[in-house]
Design a protein around this motif. Structure first.
Motif, PDB file in Angstrom:
ATOM      1  N   GLU A  45       6.541  -8.062  -1.969  1.00  0.00           N
ATOM      2  CA  GLU A  45       6.218  -6.672  -1.662  1.00  0.00           C
ATOM      3  C   GLU A  45       7.412  -5.736  -1.826  1.00  0.00           C
ATOM      4  O   GLU A  45       7.615  -4.820  -1.039  1.00  0.00           O
ATOM      5  CB  GLU A  45       5.674  -6.568  -0.242  1.00  0.00           C
ATOM      6  N   TRP A  47       8.027  -2.995  -3.550  1.00  0.00           N
ATOM      7  CA  TRP A  47       7.297  -2.006  -4.339  1.00  0.00           C
ATOM      8  C   TRP A  47       8.212  -1.152  -5.190  1.00  0.00           C
ATOM      9  O   TRP A  47       7.866  -0.807  -6.319  1.00  0.00           O
ATOM     10  CB  TRP A  47       6.429  -1.138  -3.426  1.00  0.00           C
ATOM     11  N   GLU A  63       1.989   0.325  -4.075  1.00  0.00           N
ATOM     12  CA  GLU A  63       1.604  -0.317  -2.815  1.00  0.00           C
ATOM     13  C   GLU A  63       0.158   0.033  -2.447  1.00  0.00           C
ATOM     14  O   GLU A  63      -0.614  -0.830  -2.029  1.00  0.00           O
ATOM     15  CB  GLU A  63       2.543   0.103  -1.691  1.00  0.00           C
ATOM     16  N   LYS A  64      -0.206   1.298  -2.621  1.00  0.00           N
ATOM     17  CA  LYS A  64      -1.575   1.729  -2.328  1.00  0.00           C
ATOM     18  C   LYS A  64      -2.570   1.001  -3.245  1.00  0.00           C
ATOM     19  O   LYS A  64      -3.614   0.539  -2.795  1.00  0.00           O
ATOM     20  CB  LYS A  64      -1.686   3.242  -2.509  1.00  0.00           C
ATOM     21  N   TRP A  66      -2.124  -1.926  -4.691  1.00  0.00           N
ATOM     22  CA  TRP A  66      -2.152  -3.343  -4.312  1.00  0.00           C
ATOM     23  C   TRP A  66      -2.997  -3.552  -3.054  1.00  0.00           C
ATOM     24  O   TRP A  66      -3.835  -4.452  -3.001  1.00  0.00           O
ATOM     25  CB  TRP A  66      -0.730  -3.870  -4.092  1.00  0.00           C
ATOM     26  N   ASN A  67      -2.765  -2.720  -2.062  1.00  0.00           N
ATOM     27  CA  ASN A  67      -3.497  -2.871  -0.802  1.00  0.00           C
ATOM     28  C   ASN A  67      -4.985  -2.587  -0.959  1.00  0.00           C
ATOM     29  O   ASN A  67      -5.808  -3.209  -0.284  1.00  0.00           O
ATOM     30  CB  ASN A  67      -2.890  -1.984   0.283  1.00  0.00           C
ATOM     31  N   SER A  68      -5.347  -1.684  -1.856  1.00  0.00           N
ATOM     32  CA  SER A  68      -6.766  -1.399  -2.071  1.00  0.00           C
ATOM     33  C   SER A  68      -7.441  -2.511  -2.875  1.00  0.00           C
ATOM     34  O   SER A  68      -8.621  -2.776  -2.697  1.00  0.00           O
ATOM     35  CB  SER A  68      -6.949  -0.064  -2.781  1.00  0.00           C
ATOM     36  N   SER A  71      -6.443  -6.460  -0.511  1.00  0.00           N
ATOM     37  CA  SER A  71      -6.341  -6.444   0.949  1.00  0.00           C
ATOM     38  C   SER A  71      -6.827  -7.777   1.506  1.00  0.00           C
ATOM     39  O   SER A  71      -7.862  -8.309   1.098  1.00  0.00           O
ATOM     40  CB  SER A  71      -7.184  -5.310   1.513  1.00  0.00           C
ATOM     41  N   THR A  72      -6.062  -8.339   2.447  1.00  0.00           N
ATOM     42  CA  THR A  72      -6.416  -9.656   3.000  1.00  0.00           C
ATOM     43  C   THR A  72      -7.260  -9.545   4.256  1.00  0.00           C
ATOM     44  O   THR A  72      -7.686 -10.558   4.792  1.00  0.00           O
ATOM     45  CB  THR A  72      -5.137 -10.452   3.344  1.00  0.00           C
ATOM     46  N   SER A  73      -7.504  -8.324   4.750  1.00  0.00           N
ATOM     47  CA  SER A  73      -8.335  -8.179   5.949  1.00  0.00           C
ATOM     48  C   SER A  73      -9.798  -8.416   5.592  1.00  0.00           C
ATOM     49  O   SER A  73     -10.297  -7.990   4.562  1.00  0.00           O
ATOM     50  CB  SER A  73      -8.159  -6.786   6.555  1.00  0.00           C
TER      51      SER A  73
END
Length: 74
Positions: A45, A47, A63-64, A66-68, A71-73
């Motif tokens: 990470e 970035w 980062e945005k 990647w997270n979108s 996302s691991t949630s």
């Protein structure tokens, strides 16, 4: 003169709304997506390091993205 100052501030608020709507949907090319994935596998990470390899992209955008996408949630 007061009218001129007021109209210019309206222009600024319109521009910031347009910018925020562009930020909500980041579009990356297939090459950028591949590079981000490969770099993430190498450096994690970090970035800003990844963004340094993609001209015109910021660490926040990456980062945005990647997270979108990853996302691991659940």
């Amino acid at each position: 003169m007061a009218d001129l100052d007021h109209s210019s501030s309206d222009d600024v608020s319109v521009d910031s709304r347009e910018k925020s709507s562009q930020d909500t949907k980041l579009e990356f090319t297939e090459d950028e997506e591949t590079l981000i994935t490969r770099m993430y596998n190498l450096v994690g990470e970090r970035w800003s390091l990844i963004a340094g390899r993609i001209p015109g992209r910021t660490a926040e955008e990456i980062e945005k993205y990647w997270n979108s996408r990853f996302s691991t949630s659940q």
